[in-house]
Design a protein around this motif. Structure first.
Motif, PDB file in Angstrom:
ATOM      1  N   UNK A  19      37.485  71.403  53.086  1.00 46.62           N
ATOM      2  CA  UNK A  19      38.092  71.256  51.660  1.00 46.62           C
ATOM      3  C   UNK A  19      38.309  70.114  50.546  1.00 46.62           C
ATOM      4  N   UNK A  20      36.812  69.778  50.830  1.00 43.62           N
ATOM      5  CA  UNK A  20      37.013  68.635  50.144  1.00 43.62           C
ATOM      6  C   UNK A  20      36.905  69.497  48.780  1.00 43.62           C
ATOM      7  N   UNK A  21      37.221  68.342  47.410  1.00 41.01           N
ATOM      8  CA  UNK A  21      37.333  68.590  46.238  1.00 41.01           C
ATOM      9  C   UNK A  21      34.833  68.307  45.886  1.00 41.01           C
ATOM     10  N   UNK A  22      34.440  67.313  46.976  1.00 46.11           N
ATOM     11  CA  UNK A  22      33.175  66.878  46.676  1.00 46.11           C
ATOM     12  C   UNK A  22      32.249  68.267  46.671  1.00 46.11           C
ATOM     13  N   UNK A  23      32.720  68.733  48.480  1.00 43.94           N
ATOM     14  CA  UNK A  23      31.689  69.802  48.901  1.00 43.94           C
ATOM     15  C   UNK A  23      32.171  71.421  47.884  1.00 43.94           C
ATOM     16  N   UNK A  24      33.379  71.026  47.104  1.00 46.27           N
ATOM     17  CA  UNK A  24      33.144  72.435  45.874  1.00 46.27           C
ATOM     18  C   UNK A  24      32.699  72.204  45.252  1.00 46.27           C
ATOM     19  N   UNK A  25      32.865  71.207  44.644  1.00 45.48           N
ATOM     20  CA  UNK A  25      31.598  70.868  43.408  1.00 45.48           C
ATOM     21  C   UNK A  25      30.152  71.071  43.496  1.00 45.48           C
ATOM     22  N   UNK A  26      29.540  70.330  45.049  1.00 47.85           N
ATOM     23  CA  UNK A  26      28.601  70.416  45.498  1.00 47.85           C
ATOM     24  C   UNK A  26      28.261  71.783  45.440  1.00 47.85           C
ATOM     25  N   UNK A  27      28.878  72.330  45.834  1.00 52.19           N
ATOM     26  CA  UNK A  27      28.642  73.837  46.363  1.00 52.19           C
ATOM     27  C   UNK A  27      28.292  74.951  45.034  1.00 52.19           C
ATOM     28  N   UNK A  28      29.525  74.681  44.044  1.00 50.06           N
ATOM     29  CA  UNK A  28      29.532  74.699  42.773  1.00 50.06           C
ATOM     30  C   UNK A  28      28.117  75.049  41.946  1.00 50.06           C
ATOM     31  N   UNK A  29      27.856  73.464  42.562  1.00 51.56           N
ATOM     32  CA  UNK A  29      26.606  72.597  41.605  1.00 51.56           C
ATOM     33  C   UNK A  29      25.885  73.607  41.755  1.00 51.56           C
ATOM     34  N   UNK A  30      25.422  74.894  43.233  1.00 55.24           N
ATOM     35  CA  UNK A  30      24.395  74.855  43.637  1.00 55.24           C
ATOM     36  C   UNK A  30      24.553  76.667  42.582  1.00 55.24           C
ATOM     37  N   UNK A  31      25.253  77.213  42.494  1.00 55.03           N
ATOM     38  CA  UNK A  31      25.891  78.386  42.494  1.00 55.03           C
ATOM     39  C   UNK A  31      26.529  79.508  44.266  1.00 55.03           C
ATOM     40  N   UNK A  32      26.465  78.397  44.865  1.00 52.54           N
ATOM     41  CA  UNK A  32      26.800  79.427  46.265  1.00 52.54           C
ATOM     42  C   UNK A  32      28.280  79.116  46.034  1.00 52.54           C
ATOM     43  N   UNK A  33      28.754  80.221  47.619  1.00 50.53           N
ATOM     44  CA  UNK A  33      30.487  80.054  47.275  1.00 50.53           C
ATOM     45  C   UNK A  33      30.721  79.227  48.690  1.00 50.53           C
ATOM     46  N   UNK A  34      31.583  78.395  48.676  1.00 48.52           N
ATOM     47  CA  UNK A  34      32.350  77.779  49.904  1.00 48.52           C
ATOM     48  C   UNK A  34      32.947  78.339  50.054  1.00 48.52           C
TER      49      UNK A  34
END
Length: 119
Positions: free
Chosen positions: A82-97
């Motif tokens: 549920x990490x915010x950094x993981x969410x940002x990484x996914x958003x940066x790559x245009x994928x859903x987490x």
């Protein structure tokens, strides 16, 4: 492996016929994607876990997004994170987490949501 078993069980309950190709680490996933690419048979969806061994989900995703013939395939990161950094990484790559649900009922509804990428 528990997640893969749940995925198979959930897919059996659908009216669609899906082939699930399993990879147990990031390197194996990339090798399978290259074989499928050479055969001209792209998957309708790639599901990654951030915590995969050998190459983790972030490393694997970064490689997929650099490949011109793979980058347009929808990718979902399915994880316990549920990490915010993981969410940002996914958003940066245009994928859903998607965070893995705690119950089988919730798992089924999440898998049905993921299958909409293959429609």
């Amino acid at each position: 492996s528990d997640d893969l078993q749940l995925l198979h069980e959930t897919l059996k309950g659908t009216h669609e016929d899906f082939d699930v190709i399993e990879a147990h680490n990031g390197r194996q996933a990339l090798e399978l994607l290259q074989k499928l690419k050479k055969a001209g048979n792209h998957p309708c969806l790639i599901i990654l876990d951030i915590n995969m061994p050998v190459l983790n989900g972030k490393e694997t995703l970064s490689i997929i997004k650099k490949d011109d013939s793979l980058k347009s395939i929808p990718v979902v990161v399915f994880t316990t994170s549920g990490s915010d950094s993981d969410k940002r990484f996914c958003n940066l790559h245009g994928v859903e987490m998607v965070t893995k649900p705690p119950s089988f009922t919730n798992f089924k509804s999440v898998v049905q949501k993921l299958l909409k990428f293959c429609a």
